[in-house]
Design an enzyme around this catalytic site. Structure first.
Site: not given
Length: 185
Positions: A102-104
């Site tokens: 998730i995210c970066a």
């Protein structure tokens, strides 16, 4: 019982990590929180200290059904630099296990070639790191055994997608009802 291992590095994103741990555990998935170094306690990017269950070197990966990477900075950078993390991701992917980020952190999957020919999403500023993938702006993307999500704002959807894959749609719906979760229309 299904099992998942979440890898923690100094500077992880608090909510992305702990939301998934919480939702999965509520749904009956055994989640192991593993430090990628020898530290027993890892601090999030906002200074929240979390006690780990184990260190990555103690984990028998093939006993798990999923491996999960939370985002956050500089946590994602540490995940991407770790040879142990690379080996774990490649082993789990090679065995067809769920590989989630998730995210970066989906950029770590891109760096290690796991997104070739896949569709994936990530935090907008890190979409350039989705090497080999068709970039999506969906909150959560499931492509084969790879699960990606965009960021803290999609953390609950990410957690429920993982619960559905590991347990069932019915179990995910049961937990949504229990926590008074309402999807935005």
């Amino acid at each position: 019982m299904k099992r998942a291992v979440m890898l923690f590095a100094e500077g992880f994103e608090t909510v992305e990590a702990l939301m998934a741990v919480d939702i999965l555990r509520r749904g009956g998935v055994e989640v192991t929180m593993a430090s990628i170094n020898e530290e027993e306690t890892i601090a999030s990017s906002h200074g929240v200290r979390v006690e780990m269950d184990v260190v990555l070197g103690e984990v028998e990966l093939m006993e798990y059904d999923a491996i999960i990477l939370p985002g956050g900075m500089p946590g994602t950078l540490h995940l991407g630099e770790s040879e142990a993390v690379k080996k774990a991701l490649l082993a789990m992917n090679g065995a067809g296990k769920i590989v989630a980020a998730i995210c970066a952190a989906p950029g770590v999957l891109g760096k290690h070639g796991l997104l070739e020919g896949k569709t994936a999403c990530s935090y907008p500023d890190h979409e350039c790191n989705l090497t080999g993938a068709a970039v999506s702006r969906e909150p959560v993307v499931i492509d084969g055994n790879i699960v990606t999500s965009r960021g803290l704002g999609t953390a609950m959807e990410f957690a429920f997608a993982l619960l559905e894959l590991l347990e069932s749609k019915e179990k995910a719906e049961q937990i949504k009802e229990a926590i008074v979760y309402q999807e935005l229309a």
